[in-house]
Design an enzyme around this catalytic site. Structure first.
Site, PDB file in Angstrom:
ATOM      1  N   ALA A   1      69.866  -7.616  37.436  1.00 44.79           N
ATOM      2  CA  ALA A   1      70.416  -8.969  37.395  1.00 44.79           C
ATOM      3  C   ALA A   1      70.651  -9.477  35.989  1.00 44.79           C
ATOM      4  O   ALA A   1      71.638 -10.168  35.719  1.00 44.79           O
ATOM      5  CB  ALA A   1      69.474  -9.926  38.132  1.00 44.79           C
TER       6      ALA A   1
ATOM      7  N   ASN B   1      75.327   2.423  28.222  1.00 43.85           N
ATOM      8  CA  ASN B   1      74.785   1.195  27.650  1.00 43.85           C
ATOM      9  C   ASN B   1      74.934   1.124  26.141  1.00 43.85           C
ATOM     10  O   ASN B   1      74.973   0.031  25.570  1.00 43.85           O
ATOM     11  CB  ASN B   1      73.303   1.030  28.032  1.00 43.85           C
ATOM     12  CG  ASN B   1      72.484   2.269  27.708  1.00 43.85           C
ATOM     13  OD1 ASN B   1      72.762   3.346  28.227  1.00 43.85           O
ATOM     14  ND2 ASN B   1      71.466   2.122  26.883  1.00 43.85           N
TER      15      ASN B   1
ATOM     16  N   GLN C   1      75.287  -1.440  33.605  1.00 48.72           N
ATOM     17  CA  GLN C   1      76.191  -1.979  32.592  1.00 48.72           C
ATOM     18  C   GLN C   1      77.591  -2.237  33.126  1.00 48.72           C
ATOM     19  O   GLN C   1      78.350  -3.027  32.562  1.00 48.72           O
ATOM     20  CB  GLN C   1      76.267  -1.027  31.391  1.00 48.72           C
ATOM     21  CG  GLN C   1      74.991  -0.937  30.577  1.00 48.72           C
ATOM     22  CD  GLN C   1      74.634  -2.236  29.885  1.00 48.72           C
ATOM     23  OE1 GLN C   1      75.444  -3.153  29.750  1.00 48.72           O
ATOM     24  NE2 GLN C   1      73.385  -2.340  29.440  1.00 48.72           N
TER      25      GLN C   1
ATOM     26  N   THR D   1      55.992  -9.278  48.422  1.00 47.98           N
ATOM     27  CA  THR D   1      56.694 -10.532  48.680  1.00 47.98           C
ATOM     28  C   THR D   1      57.887 -10.674  47.743  1.00 47.98           C
ATOM     29  O   THR D   1      57.753 -10.534  46.528  1.00 47.98           O
ATOM     30  CB  THR D   1      55.741 -11.721  48.480  1.00 47.98           C
ATOM     31  OG1 THR D   1      54.639 -11.590  49.381  1.00 47.98           O
ATOM     32  CG2 THR D   1      56.459 -13.038  48.729  1.00 47.98           C
TER      33      THR D   1
ATOM     34  N   CYS E   1      65.769  -0.820  25.426  1.00 47.74           N
ATOM     35  CA  CYS E   1      64.569  -0.286  26.070  1.00 47.74           C
ATOM     36  C   CYS E   1      63.850   0.716  25.185  1.00 47.74           C
ATOM     37  O   CYS E   1      62.796   1.220  25.536  1.00 47.74           O
ATOM     38  CB  CYS E   1      64.936   0.353  27.409  1.00 47.74           C
ATOM     39  SG  CYS E   1      65.618  -0.841  28.571  1.00 47.74           S
TER      40      CYS E   1
ATOM     41  N   GLY F   1      66.362  -2.915  37.096  1.00 49.37           N
ATOM     42  CA  GLY F   1      67.084  -1.653  37.135  1.00 49.37           C
ATOM     43  C   GLY F   1      66.207  -0.436  37.012  1.00 49.37           C
ATOM     44  O   GLY F   1      66.480   0.603  37.616  1.00 49.37           O
ATOM     45  N   THR F   2      65.141  -0.530  36.240  1.00 49.24           N
ATOM     46  CA  THR F   2      64.254   0.622  36.062  1.00 49.24           C
ATOM     47  C   THR F   2      63.544   0.966  37.363  1.00 49.24           C
ATOM     48  O   THR F   2      63.476   2.138  37.761  1.00 49.24           O
ATOM     49  CB  THR F   2      63.233   0.354  34.949  1.00 49.24           C
ATOM     50  OG1 THR F   2      63.929   0.252  33.695  1.00 49.24           O
ATOM     51  CG2 THR F   2      62.206   1.464  34.854  1.00 49.24           C
TER      52      THR F   2
END
Length: 391
Positions: free
Chosen positions: A205, A156, A184, A243, A330, A72-73
Site C-alpha cells: 500500500a 525498484n 513498484q 485480526t 530496504c 509487500g514483504t
C-alpha cells in the site's frame, strides 16, 4: 527562510494520498472487529470487502483472489512457498526461479529450501533472459519437477519494466506457476493479472500512497491457492490469520482507487523525469543512466556520475534539502554494492555511485526546477572535489 525540502524518493515510500489519509482517520474512530457478527463487526467487514474490491480492480482480478497482509514483504514470503493446492488438492513445487534483480523480499527465496532456488540472469539493461527461462523450465519439466518463477513487474532501483507476460507464457507452456512482485508497478503501469497470464502477484500500500504496514496477495482465476504463512484463526478466508487492520486496509482501498486515476498522468510524470535526466547530463555529460534503453517506469531515474560515491552524494543532497536514495530503501544502512547493478554487469566503479531519483504524479514542475538548481550545485561541487568536473 529555509528552502522547502524536496521529496524525490517515492519508490521507497509514496506520500500518503489525501483520500487515503481521510479514510484512515475516519476509520480509526470506528470500533469493530471484522470477524464479529454484531453491527459494528459487520460494518468493519464491509470496509474490508470494499477495499478488497478496490485492490482487485487495480489488478484486473476478482475480489475473492485478494488476501491482505502486513506489506509487500509478507505478501512475497507468503506466495514463495513449495506448498500450493489446485482446486483443493496438494500441488507441490520443487524449484523456485527468481530473477537476478529482484527485491530482497523475493531474492531470499521465501519458504523454499536454499538449494532449490535458482537465479535467472539479466542483460545489461536488467531484462530477464527469456531463453534461459524457457530452457530451464523445459529441463525441469522433463525431469518431472514443478517450478515457481518469480519476476518483478518493474524494478525498484532502475524502473526497468520486465516482460512478465512472456514469462507467464513460458510458465504455462512448461507447467510452472508465475509470480510477479508488482509493488513498484501499481499505479504506474496498467495491471491485468488475467491478460498478463500471471498466477499471482503481490502489492504494498505505501508505494501507492496508502500508508505503511499493509499489502496484498492477488491470485488469478485458476484454482491455485498457497499454503498460509501466518496460521491461527480463519481471517482472510483462512489464507492469513490475525485480526485485520481495518483502518489501514480501508486506506489501502482508497489509494488503490486513486492509483487507477494516476495512470492518466504517466506522460507528464515521464516528462518531469526526463527534465531531471537532462539536468544531470548538463552538469555531468559522462553520467550513466541505467536501463535507459529499456522500457522504464515513468517516475524512476537511476544514474551514476564518475567520481561521485553514492553514500556521500545522498548525504550531500540531504543537506541541500533533497531526499533521494542509493539502491533499495530496504537495504538502507548497509554500505554494499547494489545487487541489481552488479547483475546488470555495470562497472564496479559506477555501481558504487548508483543514485535513484523517484517522483510521483503530485511532483510539481516547480519542484523539478528546484531540484535542478540544487543538483547542479551538489554534483558540480562533488565533481570538483574529486577532480572529475567536465571540461
Amino acid at each position: 527562510m529555509a528552502e522547502a525540502r524536496l521529496y524525490f524518493d517515492w519508490n521507497a515510500g509514496a506520500p500518503m494520498k489525501a483520500i487515503a489519509r481521510a479514510r484512515l482517520v475516519e476509520l480509526l474512530d470506528r470500533p469493530g472487529n471484522g470477524s464479529s457478527v454484531h453491527a459494528e463487526g459487520r460494518a468493519a467487514r464491509a470496509v474490508l470487502e470494499q477495499a478488497r474490491r478496490s485492490v482487485a480492480r487495480l489488478c484486473g482480478a476478482e475480489a475473492k483472489g485478494v488476501t491482505f497482509s502486513s506489506g509487500g514483504t509478507e505478501a512475497a514470503n507468503t506466495v514463495l512457498t513449495p506448498d500450493w493446492t489446485l482446486f483443493g488438492k496438494p500441488y507441490r513445487l520443487d524449484r523456485l526461479l527468481v530473477s537476478a534483480v529482484e527485491h530482497p523480499a523475493v531474492a531470499r527465496g521465501g519458504r523454499f529450501p536454499a538449494d532449490s532456488v535458482e537465479v535467472i540472469p539479466v542483460d545489461g539493461d536488467g531484462i530477464v533472459d527469456l531463453a534461459f527461462i524457457e530452457r530451464r523450465l523445459a529441463e525441469l519439466a522433463a525431469a518431472g519437477e514443478r517450478a515457481l518463477v518469480s519476476v518483478m513487474m518493474a524494478n525498484n532501483e532502475t524502473g526497468v519494466v520486465e516482460p512478465v507476460a512472456e514469462v507467464a507464457r513460458l510458465g504455462r507452456a512448461h507447467g510452472a506457476l508465475v509470480h510477479s512482485d508488482a509493488v513498484q508497478a501499481a499505479g504506474k503501469l496498467p495491471i491485468d493479472i488475467e491478460a498478463l497470464g500471471l498466477d499471482v502477484l503481490t502489492l504494498s500500500a505505501h508505494k501507492i500512497g496508502g500508508g505503511q504496514g499493509v499489502g496484498a496477495v492477488v491470485r488469478g482465476r485458476n484454482g491455485f491457492a498457497f499454503s498460509p504463512l501466518v496460521t491461527g484463526g480463519g481471517q482472510e478466508s483462512w489464507a492469513r490469520a490475525g485480526t485485520e487492520n481495518v483502518a489501514s486496509v480501508g486506506a489501502f482501498g482508497a489509494a488503490a482507487d486513486a492509483a487507477l486515476g494516476d495512470l492518466g498522468r504517466v506522460a507528464e510524470v515521464a516528462a518531469r523525469r526526463d527534465r531531471i535526466a537532462a539536468t544531470i547530463r548538463e552538469v555531468a555529460p559522462d553520467a550513466t543512466i541505467f536501463g535507459e534503453h529499456a522500457p522504464r517506469l515513468a517516475n524512476t531515474l537511476c544514474f551514476a556520475v564518475p567520481g561521485v560515491a553514492a553514500e556521500t552524494a545522498v548525504i550531500a543532497f540531504d543537506l541541500a534539502g533533497v531526499a533521494l536514495s542509493s539502491g533499495s530503501a530496504c537495504s538502507s544502512g548497509k554500505v554494499t554494492a547494489s545487487p541489481v547493478l552488479m547483475a546488470m554487469g555495470v562497472d564496479p566503479a559506477l555501481v558504487k555511485g548508483g543514485l535513484r531519483v523517484s517522483i510521483g504524479p503530485e511532483t510539481s514542475d516547480e519542484e523539478v526546477s528546484a531540484f535542478g538548481l540544487r543538483a547542479r550545485n551538489v554534483l558540480a561541487a562533488m565533481r570538483k572535489q574529486h577532480g572529475t568536473a567536465a571540461a
